[in-house]
Design a protein around this motif. Structure first.
Motif, mmCIF file in Angstrom:
data_model
loop_
_atom_site.group_PDB
_atom_site.id
_atom_site.type_symbol
_atom_site.label_atom_id
_atom_site.label_comp_id
_atom_site.label_asym_id
_atom_site.label_seq_id
_atom_site.Cartn_x
_atom_site.Cartn_y
_atom_site.Cartn_z
ATOM 1 N N GLY A 59 30.872 39.855 74.281
ATOM 2 C CA GLY A 59 31.927 39.382 72.846
ATOM 3 C C GLY A 59 31.473 41.361 72.290
ATOM 4 N N TRP A 60 31.340 41.113 70.880
ATOM 5 C CA TRP A 60 31.276 41.631 69.906
ATOM 6 C C TRP A 60 29.936 42.778 70.023
ATOM 7 N N TYR A 61 28.975 42.745 71.265
ATOM 8 C CA TYR A 61 27.489 43.027 70.571
ATOM 9 C C TYR A 61 27.148 43.579 72.121
ATOM 10 N N SER A 62 26.390 44.717 71.109
ATOM 11 C CA SER A 62 25.727 45.100 72.134
ATOM 12 C C SER A 62 24.072 45.854 72.233
ATOM 13 N N PHE A 63 23.302 46.455 72.651
ATOM 14 C CA PHE A 63 22.020 47.149 72.701
ATOM 15 C C PHE A 63 22.231 48.210 72.583
ATOM 16 N N SER A 64 21.164 49.183 71.617
ATOM 17 C CA SER A 64 20.591 50.169 71.785
ATOM 18 C C SER A 64 20.019 51.441 73.123
ATOM 19 N N ILE A 65 20.093 52.181 73.504
ATOM 20 C CA ILE A 65 19.353 52.565 74.349
ATOM 21 C C ILE A 65 17.812 52.616 73.793
ATOM 22 N N PRO A 66 17.060 52.286 74.531
ATOM 23 C CA PRO A 66 15.668 51.987 74.112
ATOM 24 C C PRO A 66 15.661 53.607 73.300
ATOM 25 N N TYR A 67 14.554 53.634 72.645
ATOM 26 C CA TYR A 67 13.440 54.866 71.643
ATOM 27 C C TYR A 67 12.562 54.779 71.448
ATOM 28 N N SER A 68 11.980 55.740 70.652
ATOM 29 C CA SER A 68 10.519 55.643 70.451
ATOM 30 C C SER A 68 10.419 56.874 69.276
ATOM 31 N N SER A 69 9.112 56.372 68.473
ATOM 32 C CA SER A 69 8.785 57.476 67.641
ATOM 33 C C SER A 69 8.358 58.294 67.771
ATOM 34 N N ASP A 70 7.719 58.420 68.985
ATOM 35 C CA ASP A 70 6.609 59.175 69.887
ATOM 36 C C ASP A 70 7.023 60.426 70.140
ATOM 37 N N PRO A 71 6.616 61.673 69.921
ATOM 38 C CA PRO A 71 7.137 62.807 70.163
ATOM 39 C C PRO A 71 7.015 62.964 71.797
ATOM 40 N N TYR A 72 6.597 62.203 72.949
ATOM 41 C CA TYR A 72 6.296 62.407 73.710
ATOM 42 C C TYR A 72 7.300 61.698 74.491
ATOM 43 N N PHE A 73 7.812 61.237 74.150
ATOM 44 C CA PHE A 73 8.507 59.526 74.765
ATOM 45 C C PHE A 73 10.344 60.519 74.797
ATOM 46 N N PRO A 74 10.423 60.593 75.743
ATOM 47 C CA PRO A 74 11.695 60.829 76.616
ATOM 48 C C PRO A 74 12.687 59.604 76.098
ATOM 49 N N ASN A 75 13.514 60.313 74.726
ATOM 50 C CA ASN A 75 14.444 59.000 74.243
ATOM 51 C C ASN A 75 15.690 59.508 75.199
ATOM 52 N N SER A 76 16.170 60.426 75.224
ATOM 53 C CA SER A 76 17.733 60.978 75.859
ATOM 54 C C SER A 76 17.219 61.104 77.749
ATOM 55 N N ASN A 77 16.357 61.262 77.749
ATOM 56 C CA ASN A 77 16.121 61.912 79.405
ATOM 57 C C ASN A 77 15.693 60.573 80.437
ATOM 58 N N TYR A 78 17.100 59.845 80.311
ATOM 59 C CA TYR A 78 16.892 58.797 81.004
ATOM 60 C C TYR A 78 18.148 58.345 82.452
#
Length: 1376
Positions: A59-78
């Motif tokens: 229904g009204w729920y969703s989840f976010s794309i996995p993320y991290s504050s580490d500078p080497y984590f590829p937050n958008s490259n998936y």
């Protein structure tokens, strides 16, 4: 206001339900968290993460794309794992993210979000922590060593050598100045292939290898073997400047002869290595042939050779080579006649030829799929004025696009292509189908063969599956194992020499689903596509390579051989034996590059007795003397070349002749018999191997008529197979004809060793030029033509189709029968031309059926075509029919497309084809004459209930078998049967089921004949024997006397005096716990009238003893426990092992020695080969084949002795004698024998004086051990012990004694070497003998007394008389 309240209420309700929701984030990545740079010079590693987010909300729920504050984590490259991901379960894949040296910790989050009417609000968070380390390559551990290829071992090898690298992690690739390839995935070895330009022939090669922290330099010397010898002058074919190619890919040639076995390295203009092949020769005089492929006006080609340290010019060749002229087809045409049938659209494609059709094959491509076809499909008219008109099908719901291109282009006719765009429909309901894979497995079968099983469901009908592609190989419904269009299981037999990289599934809605290794095909539960992985072995892994025969003479004969080797680290107790294949790369095996890639390939089996891998193979006759080059193939990417192995791993061969060249033509010319019969006559020459068979195709250049000729030695007119005269003749059978050239377009000639000579006018390969049979005629292509002159007559009214009837038997036997008639009133239909019926379905799926002529006269012909449809063809779709190839005598041909058949009201189509589950055997695994296991491949196995698999042997001495498939190895397209009898002759298999039987399939065993005689190892021979017996050798009907050999017996008589007869008895009684065979036989004793005397023979293996050089026993092993298995009704196997104490003092360690005993029963007389010796197995013979694996000797001077016991006893104990004897046989088998006789029956054992020891035929000794073994003997029972003594060995031995039961002419009589029972009463005959003897004795005594009185000197006479009397009084226990 009311709407706002509702939103607030819903929001509060969702908040209230938060506790009922869950969110999990999980690391599902494969592989290690310890990373290395991808190349040796990099300073970063590359991270790949697979993160799964699972929720229970909706229904009204969703989840976010996995993320991290580490500078080497590829937050958008998936990327997402579409299409298996969904709104509550998704896997995010993060690829190729660089991270520097060191350890990095990541905390990775995902948020649960709630939609509040205007946006998403974070409700809760889930996280996990992971750690990755990027390791620096420690250059202090790097060790480099270059191993050059030994050119004398394989002069044609493309490898310069192998670089051995120690200290490099497997995931890292070398960064080098020259291209190296990892040798099979192992970073321990890297392969360097030939470089161009080839200045390295005389100069060293400077190799630079870069690491992030250091650079290495290696100087690689030239590896070319210096050529010592001289060249003959270059011969050109043709010997002229202006040259026109003989075919589209047939180039002019040059040849030269050298007076050395050394390989001459030939280059063009100093920098291009010429494809020179060694063709034939003898006695250090070999001819090489090369290609002149430069084109252009007055081109000069320098031909250079490496001689010593220099590359010297041996000839300058000036040529002006013109390309072979081919005609082109139009680039565009028309699309017309759109119509519908079933679920398909039908359209026609047509164009008019503006140049002559040049008889080329062509490819039709549409919607990424293609078919290769040839004339007459689509053709009408004549080759000088033709029209192409063909109909094709298109799904009414074929694509979401609006057009697709259909292309037609001639094969090997570069630059010409016909293309038209076909309008496509939008799906009527707009629904896109979705493919769901429910199961995926790859299962090993045998050798490199695997079965790929994939189950699927397709949602969104009516868009069923179009095709499945594994790599570039396309499959359709012919691989459906069970199910239907939307829910089925597919099976594919895949040769895993070629790794599976991708699998693509396409539906008619143009949905494509592509999967790579380790991709997810299911989430929740998580399932991945997994392809087989193989343990990597490298050069250092292979050791102890030996051969059954080495230094082999292959002059005019092929030789069967066996390679043995070990693999470091392989443990058969907990590892599956890898498949390793041997590929011969000698000139004979590799001279035909267009042959099947498996040609000359043989695969390994694990020999558990010897504890080694073995590969049976055949050395071709008359190949090049020296070292036989070979490759050991592990998979598509990894093989070991013999030229990189040590001298001890090489196989040496020699031959007086060398022949890798196919037969050639000479004295080739036209031949005319009369105005209607003409052709060619010629000689076929092959001076070494001789001509075996060939095929020649002739085409009419005006009417495309086809004539096929098959030649064998039976067609020989004069001469022999080395040089013989032949002819091919065309008989038109009418004087009505059109003037045209008849052209030889294809020739294949084979010699007796399958070397091939090839001529292909239009569709050949460049490097086939060196194999042309027309090498002596490359200056005159007119010899390929016969110009038939018939005046100016042309009949341009093409033949007419008068009827076209189809009988549909698809639901009976998956076939169609076409009966049709044609007419040509003007010139008549051409004799021996056969129209072809085509069945066409979606995506250019085309099959053809060549008709037969039922009857023909001057104007009318009846034809019949029996078309068997391939399994799964057009399943669920529509099929249209066309017929082409009617040829008249006036130079014209005609054909009828789908549209024309519709216009004429004739049979033209079938809609919505069903699948017919037909039980079909299509192929089998190979099998050797030893019999055993056989994999059977085919279709629909799982859709039938098997009763049995019937096996019928062409060897009539073998009884048929009714075998059952092995349940654990049963699939719809392949199953395993075990128990095939040993035979070197063909046999047939047929599946018998409750609902129908399969076809009968013939299997021909690979005929490995181990009959090679090593002239350096003279076989043991028996000394001359005396002829014995009265009559000599048993009489004229038993045998005859040979002065050197002794008595030569006629079957079934055997023995030193040919007085023993082989008895045909029932099969032996075998013990399932020990390799013991009992041979019972009922018979009559010579002095007993009873018919119920039971004679029993018993053969058993007693022990294995180690003897020192003095013959004393230092180790003895009794066999306590055997593992029994039945191979078939006449062959049984027993396996055991012994633990041999260590030779090291104070060590309790032991090594294991395996022993395999195979007992085989021969119900009929059979000839077998063992240890290079032909042996005759008499009827009712039991043969023991005993294999003993590696044994840990206490001393290399010691020997092993295998002890066997043989005994015979009788149920009768009265008036009976027994004895045993041991000696040399008098037959040409050069063996020892033991004969154990009780009364008039004997057990006869033969022990040949040779064995196979460490792959070599070695002499052994056999001896009777009765003096030391204390056998149990009596008048009715006799036993003997025989010791087979084997010298020291390393790997394994094979022994082969055999036993049979005999009936003797005479019973055993009392004597020094026999044991007899005492009589309890005397028969009437014995009493009469005593009375007569007493009377004679009394008379002689009176006479003797008178003589004694008269002459005392007659005392000697009395003593002699007494001897006579005693002899007469002796009781007679025989019937003679």
């Amino acid at each position: 206001m009311k709407n706002i309240n509702i939103i607030i209420l819903l929001f509060l309700l969702n908040v209230y339900n938060i506790n009922c929701q869950s969110l999990n984030i999980i690391d599902v990545s494969l592989g290690s968290n310890s990373l290395y740079p991808l190349t040796s010079d990099q300073i970063v590693c590359y991270l790949q993460l697979e993160i799964q987010v699972i929720s229970t909300f909706s229904g009204w729920y969703s989840f976010s794309i996995p993320y991290s504050s580490d500078p080497y984590f590829p937050n958008s490259n998936y990327v997402l794992t579409s299409p298996v991901s969904n709104s509550t379960n998704t896997i995010f894949i993060y690829q190729n993210q660089p991270i520097p040296y060191g350890t990095h910790s990541f905390t990775i989050y995902s948020d649960l979000l709630l939609y509040n009417g205007t946006g998403f609000v974070q409700i809760l968070t889930s996280s996990f922590q992971t750690e990755y380390t990027c390791n620096r390559i420690d250059v202090n551990l790097i060790q480099l060593n270059f191993i050059p290829t030994i050119r004398s071992f394989d002069p044609n090898s493309m490898r310069m050598g192998v670089l051995k690298v120690n200290g490099l992690h497997n995931s890292c690739t070398l960064s080098t100045s020259i291209g190296f390839l990892p040798d099979g995935g192992s970073n321990n070895y890297w392969v360097l292939n030939f470089q161009t330009p080839l200045s390295i022939a005389t100069n060293s090669l400077n190799l630079t290898i870069w690491f992030a922290d250091k650079t290495f330099y290696i100087d690689i010397p030239s590896i070319y073997k210096t050529f010592i010898g001289s060249f003959s002058p270059i011969t050109l074919y043709p010997n002229q400047i202006n040259i026109t190619r003989f075919g589209i890919n047939e180039f002019p040639l040059f040849s030269f002869t050298v007076d050395s076995k050394d390989y001459p390295y030939i280059f063009y203009d100093r920098d291009v290595r010429s494809p020179v092949v060694i063709a034939y020769g003898s006695n250090d005089n070999y001819t090489y042939i090369g290609i002149l492929s430069n084109s252009g006006a007055l081109t000069q080609t320098g031909i250079y050779a490496l001689q010593g340290d220099n590359i010297n010019l041996i000839n300058n060749v000036t040529t002006d080579i013109s390309s072979f002229v081919t005609n082109v087809i139009p680039s565009t045409g028309t699309v017309s006649n759109f119509s519908k049938i079933g679920s398909s659209n039908i359209f026609s494609v047509s164009f008019d030829g503006f140049q002559s059709y040049d008889l080329n094959d062509y490819q039709i491509t549409f919607q990424t799929l293609y078919s290769i076809t040839q004339w007459p499909f689509g053709f009408s008219g004549s080759n000088k004025n033709f029209t192409f008109d063909a109909s094709f099908l298109l799904s009414q719901n074929s694509s979401l696009g609006d057009q697709s291109m259909l292309s037609i282009f001639p094969l090997n006719n570069y630059g010409t292509q016909f293309s038209v765009y076909i309008p496509l429909n939008y799906p009527e309901n707009g629904v896109s189908s979705r493919i769901i894979i429910t199961d995926f497995k790859v299962i090993h079968l045998f050798d490199f063969k695997y079965i790929v099983r994939m189950a699927f469901i397709i949602n969104g009908q009516p868009y069923p599956l179009t095709s499945i592609s594994i790599n570039d190989k396309i499959y359709k419904y012919e691989n459906l194992a069970s199910g239907d269009l939307s829910n089925g299981v597919f099976e594919f037999i895949w040769d895993y020499k070629f790794y599976i990289n991708t699998i693509s599934i396409r539906t008619f809605a143009n949905n494509v689903y592509t999967l790579n290794s380790n991709d997810f095909y299911s989430i929740g539960p998580n399932k991945r596509i997994t392809f087989p992985t193989f343990k990597t072995y490298d050069i250092s892994s292979i050791k102890d390579i030996t051969f059954l025969y080495n230094n082999v003479n292959i002059t005019n004969k092929s030789v069967s051989n066996i390679m043995y080797f070990k693999i470091n680290g392989f443990n058969p107790q907990n590892q599956t034996a890898p498949t390793i294949c041997l590929l011969l790369v000698d000139p004979v095996s590799t001279f035909a590059p267009t042959l099947e890639p498996d040609s000359g390939k043989y695969c390994s089996k694990w020999n558990k007795v010897m504890g080694v891998f073995q590969i049976e193979f055949i050395i071709p006759s008359n190949t090049l003397s020296g070292v036989l080059p070979y490759n050991l193939i592990f998979n598509q990417y990894y093989s070991i070349e013999s030229s990189t192995l040590s001298n001890s791993s090489q196989l040496f061969i020699y031959s007086n002749y060398f022949d890798a060249y196919g037969p050639i033509f000479s004295e080739f010319k036209n031949k005319t018999i009369n105005s209607t019969t003409f052709g060619w006559e010629f000689y076929i020459e092959d001076s070494i191997n001789g001509f075996d068979h060939g095929e020649i195709i002739v085409r009419g250049d005006l009417d495309s008529s086809i004539y096929k000729f098959y030649l064998t030695i039976n067609n020989l007119l004069i001469g022999n197979k080395y040089r013989g005269k032949y002819e091919i003749l065309i008989n038109l059978q009418t004087n009505v004809c059109a003037s045209q050239n008849y052209i030889i377009t294809n020739v294949n000639l084979y010699d007796t060793q399958s070397n091939i000579a090839i001529h292909t006018r239009l569709n050949g390969y460049k490097y086939d030029s060196v194999k042309t049979p027309f090498i002596n005629y490359l200056d005159n292509s007119d010899i390929l033509l016969f110009n038939l002159q018939c005046g100016s007559f042309i009949d341009d009214t093409p033949p007419l189709l008068k009827s076209f009837e189809m009988i549909n038997l698809i639901n009976v036997n998956q076939s169609l029968i076409f009966n049709f008639e044609a007419q040509d009133i003007e010139s008549g239909l051409k004799y021996a031309q056969y129209p072809i019926v085509y069945a066409t379905t979606l995506h250019t799926g085309i099959i053809e059926c060549v008709s037969k002529i039922v009857s023909i006269n001057s104007t009318y012909a009846k034809y019949r075509c029996d078309m068997e449809l391939p399994f799964g063809f057009a399943y669920g779709h529509d099929v249209i029919f066309t017929v082409y190839g009617f040829v008249n005598n006036g130079g014209y041909y005609s054909g009828y497309s789908y549209d024309k058949l519709v216009e004429m009201g004739l049979n033209h189509s079938i809609t919505s084809m069903n699948i017919y589950w037909k039980l079909v055997i299509t192929n089998s695994s190979s099998i050797t004459p030893s019999g055993g296991d056989l994999w059977v491949m085919g279709k629909s196995f799982s859709n039938f209930i098997f009763k049995s698999v019937n096996v019928i042997y062409s060897d009539t001495s073998l009884t048929p078998d009714n075998l059952k498939p092995i349940d654990s190895s049963f699939y719809s397209s392949v199953f395993l049967i075990s128990g095939i009898k040993a035979t070197n002759k063909s046999f047939t298999i047929q599946i018998i089921s409750t609902n129908g039987n399969s076809n009968i399939y013939t299997v021909q065993p690979i005929n490995f004949l181990y009959d090679y005689i090593d002239t350096n190892q003279p076989p043991p021979t028996n000394p001359p024997q005396k002829c014995i017996g009265s009559p000599v050798c048993g009489g004229l009907d038993h045998g005859y006397c040979n002065g050197l050999q002794g008595c030569v017996c006629y079957s079934p008589w055997v023995g030193l005096g040919c007085t023993s007869k082989v008895v045909v008895i029932p099969p032996p009684k075998l013990n399932s716990t020990t390799p013991t065979s009992e041979l019972p036989v009922l018979g009559e004793g010579e002095n007993n009238n009873s018919t119920n005397i039971l004679f029993k023979s018993l053969v058993s293996i007693v022990s294995l003893r180690e003897l020192n050089f003095q013959g004393n026993v230092v180790n003895e092993f009794k066999f306590e426990k055997w593992i029994y298995s039945e191979i078939n009704s006449n062959k049984h196997q027993y396996f055991t092992s012994i633990n041999v104490p260590s030779t090291t003092l104070n060590s309790n360690e032991t090594t294991s020695t395996n022993i395999m005993a195979t007992i085989q029963w021969f119900p009929n007389q059979t000839n077998i080969q063992f240890a290079n010796q032909l042996l005759t197995m008499n009827p009712s013979t039991v043969k023991y084949t005993i294999e003993i694996g590696s044994y840990n000797f206490k001393n290399k001077l010691n020997q092993l002795q295998l002890v066997l016991s043989a005994s015979m006893d009788s149920s009768n104990t009265n008036n009976i004698c027994s004895k045993s004897e041991f000696g040399n046989t008098n037959s040409d088998d050069n063996s020892n024998y033991v004969k154990i006789q009780v009364d008039n029956h004997s057990l006869y054992g033969r022990f040949i004086k040779r064995a196979i020891i460490d792959s070599q035929v070695i002499s052994i000794e056999n001896e009777q051990l009765d003096s030391s073994m204390n056998p149990i003997n009596s008048a009715s029972s006799s036993q003997s012990f025989i010791g087979i003594t084997i010298p020291y060995y390393r790997f394994g031995i094979t022994l082969d004694p055999d036993f049979s039961v005999l009936v003797d002419d005479k019973s055993v009589s009392s004597g020094d070497d026999s044991i007899c029972s005492k009589s309890s009463s005397l028969t009437n005959g014995q009493l009469a003998g005593i009375i007569v003897g007493a009377t004679i004795f009394a008379s002689i005594c009176i006479v003797a007394l008178i003589i004694l009185i008269k002459k005392r000197r007659h005392l000697l006479l009395l003593l002699r008389a007494k001897d006579i009397v005693l002899a007469v009084r002796k009781p007679n226990y025989s019937n003679n």
